[in-house]
Structure formats: structure tokens, C-alpha cells
Design a protein around this motif. Sequence first.
Motif, PDB file in Angstrom:
ATOM      1  N   ARG A 169       0.812  -1.216   0.000  1.00 53.58           N
ATOM      2  CA  ARG A 169       0.000   0.000   0.000  1.00 53.58           C
ATOM      3  C   ARG A 169       0.848   1.271   0.000  1.00 53.58           C
ATOM      4  N   ALA A 170       2.119   1.142   0.386  1.00 57.34           N
ATOM      5  CA  ALA A 170       3.001   2.318   0.369  1.00 57.34           C
ATOM      6  C   ALA A 170       3.419   2.604  -1.070  1.00 57.34           C
ATOM      7  N   ARG A 171       3.609   3.872  -1.388  1.00 61.37           N
ATOM      8  CA  ARG A 171       3.943   4.247  -2.763  1.00 61.37           C
ATOM      9  C   ARG A 171       5.222   3.574  -3.238  1.00 61.37           C
ATOM     10  N   ALA A 172       6.187   3.452  -2.317  1.00 61.56           N
ATOM     11  CA  ALA A 172       7.479   2.882  -2.683  1.00 61.56           C
ATOM     12  C   ALA A 172       7.460   1.353  -2.638  1.00 61.56           C
ATOM     13  N   GLY A 173       6.354   0.782  -2.127  1.00 69.78           N
ATOM     14  CA  GLY A 173       6.282  -0.679  -2.043  1.00 69.78           C
ATOM     15  C   GLY A 173       6.868  -1.226  -0.755  1.00 69.78           C
ATOM     16  N   TYR A 174       7.382  -0.354   0.101  1.00 66.91           N
ATOM     17  CA  TYR A 174       7.914  -0.794   1.400  1.00 66.91           C
ATOM     18  C   TYR A 174       7.732   0.341   2.388  1.00 66.91           C
ATOM     19  N   GLU A 175       7.895   0.028   3.667  1.00 65.13           N
ATOM     20  CA  GLU A 175       7.976   1.085   4.667  1.00 65.13           C
ATOM     21  C   GLU A 175       9.086   0.730   5.642  1.00 65.13           C
ATOM     22  N   LEU A 176       9.501   1.711   6.424  1.00 68.54           N
ATOM     23  CA  LEU A 176      10.609   1.499   7.350  1.00 68.54           C
ATOM     24  C   LEU A 176      10.063   1.574   8.778  1.00 68.54           C
ATOM     25  N   ARG A 177      10.117   0.434   9.481  1.00 65.73           N
ATOM     26  CA  ARG A 177       9.599   0.370  10.843  1.00 65.73           C
ATOM     27  C   ARG A 177      10.678   0.859  11.795  1.00 65.73           C
ATOM     28  N   LEU A 178      10.440   1.963  12.441  1.00 62.92           N
ATOM     29  CA  LEU A 178      11.468   2.590  13.289  1.00 62.92           C
ATOM     30  C   LEU A 178      11.721   1.770  14.547  1.00 62.92           C
ATOM     31  N   LYS A 179      12.992   1.498  14.811  1.00 64.23           N
ATOM     32  CA  LYS A 179      13.376   0.801  16.047  1.00 64.23           C
ATOM     33  C   LYS A 179      13.904   1.829  17.051  1.00 64.23           C
ATOM     34  N   ARG A 180      14.979   2.477  16.684  1.00 61.36           N
ATOM     35  CA  ARG A 180      15.641   3.439  17.561  1.00 61.36           C
ATOM     36  C   ARG A 180      15.911   4.711  16.770  1.00 61.36           C
ATOM     37  N   VAL A 181      15.904   5.832  17.454  1.00 60.40           N
ATOM     38  CA  VAL A 181      16.345   7.067  16.784  1.00 60.40           C
ATOM     39  C   VAL A 181      17.295   7.816  17.708  1.00 60.40           C
ATOM     40  N   ARG A 182      18.131   8.607  17.099  1.00 61.84           N
ATOM     41  CA  ARG A 182      18.982   9.531  17.847  1.00 61.84           C
ATOM     42  C   ARG A 182      18.651  10.919  17.314  1.00 61.84           C
ATOM     43  N   VAL A 183      18.241  11.782  18.210  1.00 65.59           N
ATOM     44  CA  VAL A 183      17.914  13.149  17.783  1.00 65.59           C
ATOM     45  C   VAL A 183      19.215  13.943  17.663  1.00 65.59           C
ATOM     46  N   LEU A 184      19.473  14.439  16.469  1.00 66.06           N
ATOM     47  CA  LEU A 184      20.695  15.210  16.238  1.00 66.06           C
ATOM     48  C   LEU A 184      20.473  16.688  16.534  1.00 66.06           C
ATOM     49  N   SER A 185      19.282  17.155  16.193  1.00 62.32           N
ATOM     50  CA  SER A 185      18.926  18.517  16.579  1.00 62.32           C
ATOM     51  C   SER A 185      17.427  18.680  16.421  1.00 62.32           C
ATOM     52  N   ALA A 186      16.888  19.584  17.186  1.00 60.55           N
ATOM     53  CA  ALA A 186      15.436  19.796  17.160  1.00 60.55           C
ATOM     54  C   ALA A 186      15.184  21.278  16.965  1.00 60.55           C
ATOM     55  N   PRO A 187      14.044  21.638  16.354  1.00 56.82           N
ATOM     56  CA  PRO A 187      13.739  23.055  16.180  1.00 56.82           C
ATOM     57  C   PRO A 187      13.673  23.756  17.531  1.00 56.82           C
TER      58      PRO A 187
END
Lengths: 441, 441
Positions: free
Chosen positions: B86-104
Motif C-alpha cells: 500500500r506504500a507508494r514505494a512498495g515498502y515502509e521502514l519500521r522505526l526501532k531506535r532514533v537519535r535526535v541530532l537537533s530539534a527546532p
Amino acid sequence: MGEFHFVEAAQGRGKENYKSRAGQTVSLHGAVGKIRKMSGFAFVLLRTSAGTEQCVWEERESEFPLELLCEETCIEAEAVVREEPRARAGYELRLKRVRVLSAPARELPFAVGNREINTSFEKMLDYRPLVLRNERERAVFRLQACLCRAFREYLEGQGFVEAHTPKLVSEGAEGGANIFRLDYFGRPAYLAQSPQFYKQILTGVFERVYEIGPVFRAEKHDTSRHLNEYTGVDFEMGYISGFEEIMEMETGMLRFAMEYLEQNAAEELALRDVRLPKIDRIPAVRFHEAKERIAAKYRRTISDYEDFEPEEERLLCELIQKETGSEFVFVTHYPSAKRPFYAMDTPGNPEVTESFDLLFRGLEVTTGGQRIHNCAQQIEKMERRGMNPEDFESYLMLHRYGAPPHGGLGLGLERLTARLLGMENVRQAALFPRDIHRLTP
Amino acid sequence: MGEFHFVEAAQGRGKENYKSRAGQTVSLHGAVGKIRKMSGFAFVLLRTSAGTEQCVWEERESEFPLELLCEETCIEAEAVVREEPRARAGYELRLKRVRVLSAPARELPFAVGNREINTSFEKMLDYRPLVLRNERERAVFRLQACLCRAFREYLEGQGFVEAHTPKLVSEGAEGGANIFRLDYFGRPAYLAQSPQFYKQILTGVFERVYEIGPVFRAEKHDTSRHLNEYTGVDFEMGYISGFEEIMEMETGMLRFAMEYLEQNAAEELALRDVRLPKIDRIPAVRFHEAKERIAAKYRRTISDYEDFEPEEERLLCELIQKETGSEFVFVTHYPSAKRPFYAMDTPGNPEVTESFDLLFRGLEVTTGGQRIHNCAQQIEKMERRGMNPEDFESYLMLHRYGAPPHGGLGLGLERLTARLLGMENVRQAALFPRDIHRLTP
């Protein structure tokens, strides 16, 4: 509505291979570089876009008087290709007919067709439009164009996007007095000292961005290293883990460029007797350490702990080459006091910055480093320096709305060209140099 | 001397192909463009350098709270690739972990992650650093960069050499009041209105030369077509037989560029819904004839016999497209009175010049023509215009020392981009536009 006239696209133009056309009549055009009269015939060296062709005028074969030609006459010619083992190219072109397209209206102040132009340095700059026609002078800028092509190809392969940023700006990036001012419809404006702010802003857009364009410095220095307008090769990259990545990118770019020159500019390299530097990996040394090493090795006392003297840059390069074989050296961690307000200080040691210069054959050719991406940090550093953040509102939009960690560099194209070609003066590596005394040609 | 640290060259970076990596954990980075909350999960659209990745945050799978993220947060993420038809690209990326590099550090004035930014035209310009992050805005400048790459590739293939000519000059090429003045170490200097003189001079050096760089016009026009600083695509070629050759070269260049865009910028073209013009050959019509045809066809009276009104340019394009199918049209033989002093008059008819404009979708995008190469002719034309040849000594060195017959053109990069993308205002096609009111960002 009547009939139209249609413009067709230009056809491609290959480089002529005369050698394989012995006996044939060919057409060519160019400027007469040199005429060497012999008895009953003359060599006419024709400067074409590709190089120099050895043409021969002969009393019996050529259907025009030799007097029709003089140096810098632009001609169209018909000639017969003749094998000639004594000619450097293995053939010569026997002139049949010529058509003079234009002739000099004034006697040349010096011969352009010789290997070296025999005049003073100042005259070489005054007569730039003429001097550049000399084949060895022209080769400098063919090599420079080739360098730019290599940089672009490398950077685009690495995902960098080319940007065209404004040169008319409301704030200077480097600060200080070295900035040209002008009136912009009743408001003060400046000429960009670098695309610094814009390329940083664009890391939030393209992630990786580059520009090759003019930068303006109102420096009053009158040295062999300074130009008041030069060509900056600038790139900036986002999502870096540290400034080491910038140095790696530059190492890759320069290595690629040297190989590119070797493959694509063999004739020009030969004309200028260029010895290309070998670039594998480039040694890096901390600024303070470099200072001390030079002092120890050459028994010098350090008078300025915050900057290099030109002589120290020269000595450092000498020393590094002896010890590692490299003609390039990165100097890292320059003192914060000498770096701009956007430079990131080294964590745990705010006296120095996450920055570097690249020295090549005794001269600084690049300045780069990581920039501050955190908004509060940037504002704090500005205030510590007595700057008013309100003057930089549009620049600070980068930081306010989430900037990736980023850094980049600026490389002086003329300086690199000059060191590569072993020229003493950076003016020789600018088509039309601008210095404190010179605004023409 | 101690040990060295060595900088290795950067490694190449290919474009990730996530689709073929279903089930694998991948690392990526980018800015959060948009968060769409659903029940128990959320779509997090991540803007990367390559495009937008559809990431998914899910309560049970993602090891961080969704609140960690907001629009324009720069992150590094680990995610698992999952096939998703159903995704336009045919795949999606399930987020496991993130590191915030900077925030507004501040709330966004408008959403950047939507297809269109919903704000006023003026605000779009004021907030350029933010606006350009929008994927469709960014695409404009990726296309522009791609156009430049195409131009360079074409011109270099045709033997043109890239030049970097000075922007600080002592004489303006176009004359008139439309020139920025500044103080250059106590002397008056100007910002180059074009590389005109220098590229002409360089036809005597390289024969064929080009430059893509900034040009400066102090015009007080405040229209949708004018910028006070824009990017000029300039080329000049020597040894031409007439100005038809310049038009042929441009026809070839544009045709190449359109094909190049089609092959290299499909995503950006789709994002902007660009309809590329077909270029086979381009119709050409004389200026006076064009004037009369427009007048006859649209029942207009001609008020200005020496120039087009913008409305006439629009009508001419309409008319030409109807009759020939071409969205481009060359208009030739402009009146001498409206062309600069270096324009070559038409032999036998000095009222008009060997010159042309190229119109595209209703707008002039190029001006070009053959230049005077004969020294006496050039001086005579200068004097007829009340100019003092002594003010142009260094430029006239070209003519004095034998200039090939030559000509060239200047194309406005922003204008071409704007017409190509169907934008109403040329400001939208400049990264950081400069107009009579605008010097920031």
C-alpha cells in the motif's frame, strides 16, 4: 502567417586527426602565432583551439604572398597534409590558400608565439588579453577548467548539489573590515566574502551542497598570495559525525582531481612541466603541535601562538614532506580566537575549534571545519563576541528550525592552481586578477 | 617527529535501495517532514537527501516515545524494512531506535512537510531557508542544478572552456544606469552586468568559452521577470561565419538539456508536473516582421517600433506555437538603437543588428548575436554613440591585436527555470532572490 526559417541544432565537432589524412586537403582556422622565414619557404605556426599546427608557406605551392600574414592574424586556411617525420606531430600542413579574417591593427608589444613571453611581470598583467593567447599561459586556464570539471564530477558523484547563492548580501560571513560595501537602492549592502551562510542553510535542504564561484575580500594585503576577488570552491555537508569527514571528502576530491588531470590534460601538464602530487592519504597535525615541531626543528621562537606566519607554513610543509612524503598536510584544531563565530569549539577544550586548514607546497589552500548547528550555542557564541544575533536573523533560521550537524570547506582555486603549477604568484593563476592596485583588464 | 594521523579519502556513497532489503535493519538519517498519528502507530515521513521515506512508529516496536519527534527534527534512525504494497514505494521502514541530532528551537511558522506550503508569496521569500526544505521547492533547484550540468556537458563536448571572469570591473559592458557602483580602495568600481568583455576577449584565447555565474543589474524594475542578481549562462565562440551559428549552438544545447533532464531528473519533473518542451529545430522570425505579424493577427497598433512590450512577447509565442508547434522562437535582427555598442550591424542595413533573442513560453530567456571584431569599426561605433574608446582600452586590446569573428549569448538561468516549471514569478526560481526590495535572506 508566412514561411518560417528554422534553426537546426549545431553538429558535434570532433578533434581533427590530420596525421591520418596525409595527401588530403583540409580546412582549418586559427591565429598566426609565429612565422619563421627560411629560404624559399616559411614555417607558419597556427594557434588553433586544440593546440599549435605547423603550417608551411612555400613560394611555389602557396597561392598567396607570405606578407599577407603577420603574428596574431586570424585566418581560415586550406592546406595539404604531408607526412613529415621531422615535425613534432609527424606531419605538416602545406598552405594552399588563406582567407584573412582579421589582422592586428597595432604592432604587438611583445611576441606571443614564443614559448615564454619576454616582458615584465606588470606588463604581463596589463596585457592580459594578449598574454593569455600564449600557449603556455592558456594551458594554465585549461588546467584550471579541468580541475573544476573534476571537482564537480567528484562532488556530484558523492551526492552534492550545485547551488548559486547571492553575492549581494546584507551581512558578511567572515566579519571584520575585509568587506566591500555598496549602495543597494538606498540601503547598505556587501559583497559576499564566501557563500558560508547560504551553503550552511542549504545543508538543511540538500544535505550536501557545493558552489564554485566568485568571493570578494577587501583585504589590503599586497602579497603574492592574495587576490581581492577569487574563485572559491565551496562545499558543505550535513549529517556529519565530525570534521574528519570533511577532510576525508577533500582528500577524495583532490585525489580524484589529480587522476583526472593526468587522464584528461596530458598536453597541458606537459606544456607547463607540471609534477602532479601523489595523494593517497594526507597527514594531519594539530595546530599547536605543528607550531612546536617547527620551532624545535628549525630553532625558531614562536611569536604568534594563534596563527602561522607564511614562513612557518612553508617550513611545516617541508618538514611533513621529509617525514611522510606528502606534499599536503592538514593542520587541525586552530585556536578559537582566530576562527569565525560559526566554528564549532572542540568539546572539552573551547580554546580550539573543530577546524582545519589544508597546506600544499608551503601555502594554505583550504579552510574548513565543523559549524555550530545548535541554536542556543550559536547565539551564545555570537553574544560572547559582542555580535547582535538580530543582525543574523535569516541565517539563524537554519539553527532555529532544526539544522543537521554539518561542516564544509572553502578552497581557493587560484592558490591551488598556482601551487600545482609551481607559480610564485597567485595572480598568474587568475585570468584577470584583481588586487589592491588592479581593476583592469 | 612523532606519529602522524592520516586522513583517508571518503568512500563513495550509492543510493540506498531499501526495497530489495526487506526484513533487514538499516540505518538512515534525515529530517522529520511530517507526522501523521493513527491509533497505536504513526507515519513519520523522513526527508532524506534522496527523497522522502515513509517510516512507521509503532507503540510496541519502536523503542522511543513518539513525542521525541516533531517536524524538522534531524534524526539518525535504525529501522526494519518491511514490504508494504500500500506504500507508494512498495515498502515502509519500521522505526526501532532514533537519535535526535537537533530539534527546532522555535515553532514552525507553517508546515514544511505538506505538498504545498500554505502561506503568502512574501512569506515564502522571507522564510526561504525553511521553505526550500519542502520537497517540491527543493526539486526546483535540483532541476536547476541538473540544467547546469547538462549545459556544461554539452558545451564542453563542443570544445568550450569554462572561464571565471571578474565581477569587479572598471567599466560596464551594457552601459546605462543599471549598474551597481562601489568603492574599490579609493577608486570607483562596478559590478559586472555580464561577462561580456571577458568572454569576447577569451575567444582570442580559447576560441570557445563559457561561464555560468552571477550577473548584477541595478534595474529599478519591480516585475515578475526581473532580478537584480541572477545567474547568467554565457557562452561565446570565435571563428563563426554568422550569428546563425550561435542560434544553432543554443538549439543544440537546449535540446540536449531537455533530454538530459528527462533522463536524469524524472522524480523532480514528476514532483513539479513539468511538461518538457519538444525541441527539434526552432523557428526564427525577424523582429520587424514579428511586430507586424502580431499587430495584424491580434489587431494591435504598434506603439514602439524598437522593442517588444511584454504582451507582444506573449502573443508572439502563442502565435508561433499555433503555427509551428514550437514553444521556442528566435527573434532576429533587433534594431541597432536597442542593442549595445558591441553588436554587429547587419551589412547593408545598419538600422538592425546581427542579433537575436530567444523567447520561450512568452518570455525572453536569451539575448545573443555577433559582435564587432574589427577594431576601426568598433571604435567608430563607440564614437558615434558618444563613448570614449579610451575608457575601454583593455577591452579593445581584443580588437587591436587581431580578434576572430565571434559572437555568443547570455541566458538567464532563473527565467528559463521559471518558464520550464510554469512559475509565474522568476523569484521562485532563485534560491535566494534579490530584488529592489529584497537583500535577505
